[in-house]
Write a protein that holds these residues in place. Structure first.
Motif, PDB file in Angstrom:
ATOM      1  N   LEU C   4       0.857  -1.180   0.000  1.00  0.00           N
ATOM      2  CA  LEU C   4       0.000   0.000   0.000  1.00  0.00           C
ATOM      3  C   LEU C   4       0.891   1.227   0.000  1.00  0.00           C
ATOM      4  O   LEU C   4       1.763   1.353   0.865  1.00  0.00           O
ATOM      5  CB  LEU C   4      -0.875   0.036   1.257  1.00  0.00           C
ATOM      6  CG  LEU C   4      -1.520  -1.272   1.729  1.00  0.00           C
ATOM      7  CD1 LEU C   4      -2.360  -1.014   2.969  1.00  0.00           C
ATOM      8  CD2 LEU C   4      -2.376  -1.881   0.641  1.00  0.00           C
ATOM      9  N   LEU C   6       0.998   5.317   0.159  1.00  0.00           N
ATOM     10  CA  LEU C   6       0.190   6.477   0.544  1.00  0.00           C
ATOM     11  C   LEU C   6       1.030   7.740   0.392  1.00  0.00           C
ATOM     12  O   LEU C   6       2.020   7.925   1.098  1.00  0.00           O
ATOM     13  CB  LEU C   6      -0.238   6.297   2.009  1.00  0.00           C
ATOM     14  CG  LEU C   6      -1.200   7.312   2.610  1.00  0.00           C
ATOM     15  CD1 LEU C   6      -2.538   7.305   1.867  1.00  0.00           C
ATOM     16  CD2 LEU C   6      -1.411   7.027   4.084  1.00  0.00           C
ATOM     17  N   SER C  54      -9.365   1.991  -0.266  1.00  0.00           N
ATOM     18  CA  SER C  54      -8.275   1.669  -1.193  1.00  0.00           C
ATOM     19  C   SER C  54      -8.077   2.772  -2.242  1.00  0.00           C
ATOM     20  O   SER C  54      -6.943   3.054  -2.642  1.00  0.00           O
ATOM     21  CB  SER C  54      -8.542   0.329  -1.871  1.00  0.00           C
ATOM     22  OG  SER C  54      -9.851   0.295  -2.391  1.00  0.00           O
ATOM     23  N   PHE C  57      -5.300   5.444  -1.802  1.00  0.00           N
ATOM     24  CA  PHE C  57      -3.869   5.127  -1.886  1.00  0.00           C
ATOM     25  C   PHE C  57      -3.387   5.329  -3.324  1.00  0.00           C
ATOM     26  O   PHE C  57      -4.146   5.092  -4.269  1.00  0.00           O
ATOM     27  CB  PHE C  57      -3.629   3.668  -1.463  1.00  0.00           C
ATOM     28  CG  PHE C  57      -3.851   3.427   0.013  1.00  0.00           C
ATOM     29  CD1 PHE C  57      -2.770   3.440   0.900  1.00  0.00           C
ATOM     30  CD2 PHE C  57      -5.128   3.207   0.526  1.00  0.00           C
ATOM     31  CE1 PHE C  57      -2.974   3.225   2.261  1.00  0.00           C
ATOM     32  CE2 PHE C  57      -5.329   2.996   1.887  1.00  0.00           C
ATOM     33  CZ  PHE C  57      -4.253   2.999   2.758  1.00  0.00           C
ATOM     34  N   TYR C  60      -2.448   0.344  -4.406  1.00  0.00           N
ATOM     35  CA  TYR C  60      -3.069  -0.501  -3.388  1.00  0.00           C
ATOM     36  C   TYR C  60      -3.134  -1.923  -3.920  1.00  0.00           C
ATOM     37  O   TYR C  60      -3.931  -2.247  -4.798  1.00  0.00           O
ATOM     38  CB  TYR C  60      -4.477   0.004  -3.069  1.00  0.00           C
ATOM     39  CG  TYR C  60      -5.107  -0.654  -1.849  1.00  0.00           C
ATOM     40  CD1 TYR C  60      -5.028  -0.039  -0.598  1.00  0.00           C
ATOM     41  CD2 TYR C  60      -5.769  -1.872  -1.933  1.00  0.00           C
ATOM     42  CE1 TYR C  60      -5.584  -0.622   0.535  1.00  0.00           C
ATOM     43  CE2 TYR C  60      -6.329  -2.473  -0.805  1.00  0.00           C
ATOM     44  CZ  TYR C  60      -6.229  -1.832   0.420  1.00  0.00           C
ATOM     45  OH  TYR C  60      -6.782  -2.407   1.545  1.00  0.00           O
ATOM     46  N   THR C  89       4.986   3.580   2.430  1.00  0.00           N
ATOM     47  CA  THR C  89       4.560   2.305   1.841  1.00  0.00           C
ATOM     48  C   THR C  89       4.524   1.242   2.937  1.00  0.00           C
ATOM     49  O   THR C  89       5.461   1.145   3.736  1.00  0.00           O
ATOM     50  CB  THR C  89       5.526   1.868   0.728  1.00  0.00           C
ATOM     51  OG1 THR C  89       5.590   2.911  -0.244  1.00  0.00           O
ATOM     52  CG2 THR C  89       5.059   0.590   0.043  1.00  0.00           C
TER      53      THR C  89
END
Lengths: 262, 262, 262
Positions: C4, C6, C54, C57, C60, C89
């Protein structure tokens, strides 16, 4: 007679703040070269060396070489009285057992003076040979301070590894492990720059590294010089006047006690 | 019935902050003249006198003279709720054993009220004669606060000496001695100004001086009035409304206990 | 595999700061919907529910639904390393017992990674039915935080009463009683707005309310949803990503112990 007049008084305040965590009592040595100090921390693991060259003072009179023993905390307390733009004068007479600090506001409206008793301090002066280092990193001092502080929340020691790409700081502790890599960047001023003959990876106690970073306000950059089997040098330059340098022996094995510096 | 409405509510907050270190419980006296307080500190060495004149309030209704006993800390706690631009109203009914504080935000979006129990407090009202002083210093209040704080890190008492040239604050302690001279300067607004008939040098406990400087946010300048054998008066004027005055008896000999004020 | 990324890393730092006072250990659940958490505080009185969708992000990837048990304090410690503009991450491999957090500075000059051990945490997932509430207040989150903090200096519980005019927060304690009214104001953005079917007045422990306000940095407004005999919901929206919601059962009688949430 000794009379040293420093226009940028804030500088002396910052110097004291940078060493008072490490050093309790120390001799300040005055000679025609400048105002200097060399002292070990109480556990004899780290060494501090300070130099303020005579040229950096507005007025510098030192008739004879002189060693003034002072309690660093008391001296820092007195220097707290000085405002950042105050002019600081340090005075003592030959044979006197006191030293006087005088602070003048730029407008001369406020003048403070402090008399402090000198102390007799036994100290041995180490000759630190100038040497070549395997690798030298210059990096933003605030970044280095933050890395040492952050890593301390996870582990007790830091491994500093230098390669041509950058410098890596690693630690591990009960909650996990951490690696921070600062990449070399020669395109921006005051960014991370590496000079190296050989890659090195040495381990140090974070507690001391954190103490050294108290000197961060003295300079935008810090220089870390590393060689295998030699103490690291962490240096903060003092603009046009000199430096504060910290020396720390590497830890040989994680489980061993720290090697004493001397 | 009592109803006092103060547009500049931050002022009352600052007044409470300035006295709460010194005074535990006190009577606030309301009359047509204004809202006032006179109280001694718990060791009966220092005296506080506060006056907020009725003209300074937007609305001032006081049908009968009234004395409201309050715990200063609790009152300060309630006043902390008020934002600096809130309008504060103090209300009580004749014979009521509670007082209500009301805070209104300037936009009227938020209205808070607090009811607090009044206390019965025995107190004697001292008549403090207006008197001539040998020497009066007016100086920046922030400078005075800093001097008291700085000197406290070295000694317990301060000698205040006034001459035509300026005012000198001196202390000594285990680590050394300190003198701070503020020179008279009549060319700048709010700088140090001396008015004197006779030079004086009197000694005071720094602990109390430091408490008095809690009033610093009330005024840019502080006035210190000194006469031999009389309590010093440290006064902070409250713009267009009145003052907070602190009285403290000088220490006669360094080793003697402090003289009681009454 | 889970990965993930961000871009707005500061958001995850704020989320952790908002829940770490309440929750010690918790499972983060990852699914195609998003990254979520549901946990009770140690005394089983309050419930936290977090959702980061999700879509919020930059990248994702979540191959299988996954539940990662983490110690919230340790996770918050690691996230403190990230600067506010760092990209974060979160990575783990299927079956791995560790999770890695990676922080990249926007210039890519500094890259940090942290490996942390995952924990096995027993937890039961409560299904919280979406429901109609008798009354809903939306108000500035900083105002709500200040009110909870201020009232705590006087009492232990707060009564929240909602009418069409506004919301009233009341408490009492040894030193007196306090009421704070925030009036509805629909003419200004982010001011207090009331939506109601029925007026309500419910009592809550201020200690929990104060914990909830640790989420204040996440959003300018907070939404408080109240119904008789139902837990209050205190919700902080996370811009374009989701929310942090806190649930707390009302106190039935002032002298009774707090009702457990489940």
């Amino acid at each position: 007679m000794l009379e040293l007049r420093l226009v940028q008084g804030s500088l002396l305040k910052k110097v004291l703040e940078s060493i008072k965590e490490l050093v309790t009592d120390a001799n300040f040595d005055c000679s025609s070269t400048g105002f200097s100090l060399q002292a070990m921390d109480s556990s004899h693991v780290a060494l501090v060396a300070l130099l303020l060259r005579s040229e950096g003072f507005e007025h510098y009179r030192c008739d004879h070489n002189l060693s003034m023993g002072m309690n660093i905390n008391n001296m820092a307390k007195m220097l707290k009285f000085a405002k950042n733009d105050d002019i600081i004068t340090i005075k003592t007479d030959d044979g006197s057992d006191t030293v006087t600090f005088m602070f003048e506001s730029p407008t001369q409206d406020k003048i403070s003076d402090f008399e402090m008793k000198l102390m007799d301090i036994d100290s041995e002066h180490l000759v630190i040979p100038e040497a070549e280092y395997d690798a030298i990193v210059r990096m933003p001092s605030a970044e280095f301070a933050r890395i040492c502080k952050d890593l301390s929340s996870i582990g007790d020691t830091v491994v500093i590894s230098i390669t041509r790409e950058g410098v890596k700081f690693s630690t591990k502790g009960d909650i996990g492990s951490a690696n921070i890599v600062c990449r070399q960047n020669t395109t921006v001023d005051d960014a991370t720059v590496i000079e190296m003959n050989e890659s090195v990876a040495l381990q140090f106690a974070l507690r001391y590294m954190n103490s050294f970073t108290k000197a961060t306000p003295l300079s935008n950059t810090v220089t870390i010089s590393l060689s295998n089997e030699r103490p690291v040098v962490v240096e903060y330059k003092i603009a046009e006047m000199g430096y504060v340098r910290f020396y720390l022996a590497p830890k040989i094995e994680e489980d061993e006690p720290e090697t004493s510096f001397v």
